[in-house]
Design an enzyme around this catalytic site. Sequence first.
Site, mmCIF file in Angstrom:
data_model
loop_
_atom_site.group_PDB
_atom_site.id
_atom_site.type_symbol
_atom_site.label_atom_id
_atom_site.label_comp_id
_atom_site.label_asym_id
_atom_site.label_seq_id
_atom_site.Cartn_x
_atom_site.Cartn_y
_atom_site.Cartn_z
ATOM 1 N N HIS A 1 0.882 5.085 1.300
ATOM 2 C CA HIS A 1 0.266 6.097 2.159
ATOM 3 C C HIS A 1 0.328 7.438 1.426
ATOM 4 O O HIS A 1 1.406 7.839 0.964
ATOM 5 C CB HIS A 1 1.052 6.260 3.465
ATOM 6 C CG HIS A 1 1.096 5.066 4.356
ATOM 7 N ND1 HIS A 1 0.345 4.971 5.508
ATOM 8 C CD2 HIS A 1 1.826 3.924 4.294
ATOM 9 C CE1 HIS A 1 0.609 3.824 6.121
ATOM 10 N NE2 HIS A 1 1.503 3.170 5.408
ATOM 11 N N HIS B 1 0.833 -1.202 0.000
ATOM 12 C CA HIS B 1 0.000 0.000 0.000
ATOM 13 C C HIS B 1 0.862 1.244 0.000
ATOM 14 O O HIS B 1 1.969 1.249 0.542
ATOM 15 C CB HIS B 1 -0.946 0.009 1.206
ATOM 16 C CG HIS B 1 -0.282 -0.232 2.512
ATOM 17 N ND1 HIS B 1 0.085 -1.504 2.937
ATOM 18 C CD2 HIS B 1 0.120 0.610 3.490
ATOM 19 C CE1 HIS B 1 0.652 -1.425 4.120
ATOM 20 N NE2 HIS B 1 0.700 -0.148 4.480
HETATM 21 P P1 5GP Z 1 1.763 0.084 7.418
HETATM 22 O O1 5GP Z 1 2.184 0.261 8.847
HETATM 23 O O2 5GP Z 1 1.608 -1.378 7.071
HETATM 24 O O3 5GP Z 1 2.633 0.820 6.416
HETATM 25 O O4 5GP Z 1 0.359 0.779 7.284
HETATM 26 C C1 5GP Z 1 -0.827 0.138 7.613
HETATM 27 C C2 5GP Z 1 -1.844 1.200 7.849
HETATM 28 O O5 5GP Z 1 -3.129 0.595 7.834
HETATM 29 C C3 5GP Z 1 -1.714 1.908 9.207
HETATM 30 O O6 5GP Z 1 -1.505 3.293 9.000
HETATM 31 C C4 5GP Z 1 -3.029 1.611 9.902
HETATM 32 O O7 5GP Z 1 -3.519 2.698 10.636
HETATM 33 C C5 5GP Z 1 -3.933 1.242 8.749
HETATM 34 N N1 5GP Z 1 -4.986 0.319 9.088
HETATM 35 C C6 5GP Z 1 -4.877 -0.825 9.815
HETATM 36 N N2 5GP Z 1 -6.056 -1.459 9.913
HETATM 37 C C7 5GP Z 1 -6.945 -0.679 9.236
HETATM 38 C C8 5GP Z 1 -8.349 -0.807 8.998
HETATM 39 O O8 5GP Z 1 -9.004 -1.759 9.415
HETATM 40 N N3 5GP Z 1 -8.935 0.175 8.271
HETATM 41 C C9 5GP Z 1 -8.223 1.250 7.778
HETATM 42 N N4 5GP Z 1 -8.912 2.165 7.072
HETATM 43 N N5 5GP Z 1 -6.908 1.387 7.995
HETATM 44 C C10 5GP Z 1 -6.271 0.441 8.714
#
Ligand code: 5GP
Length: 110
Positions: A98, A96
């Site tokens: 951001h 993903h």
């Molecule tokens: P990562 O840390 O993997 O780069 O980012 C994962 C992101 O997914 C985090 O910023 C977290 O807040 C978001 N996230 C986790 N679970 C959910 C969810 O159930 N719904 C949404 N909309 N975001 C989520």
Amino acid sequence: MTIFQKIIDREIPADIVYEDDDALAFRDVNPQAPVHVLVIPKHPIVKVADMTATDKELIGHVMWVAREVAAQEKLEDFRLVVNNGAGAGQTVFHLHVHVLGGRGMQWPPG
Ligand code: 5GP
């Protein structure tokens, strides 16, 4: 199955801001900026390091969608972040991007 796959499948709700055949964008549940949107390919790729050459066009499209979301959110300056692996802060193992904006940002991010 990751939480993002459940969002794609509409098994759990999300605030979706963009969707097409190949990508989905929705607001992060724990926003780190006034605008914090996640852009994902619908086809699950675990992380950047797991991409294959056949994924190049799809991930290029995901970057294009990030650009479209930033424009839609009227962001002039914004940051795109892709965490690759737990040690880099990745917590959801479905690639993903951001899209963060709406506030000033520092570099390096820490
Ligand atoms: P990562 O840390 O993997 O780069 O980012 C994962 C992101 O997914 C985090 O910023 C977290 O807040 C978001 N996230 C986790 N679970 C959910 C969810 O159930 N719904 C949404 N909309 N975001 C989520």
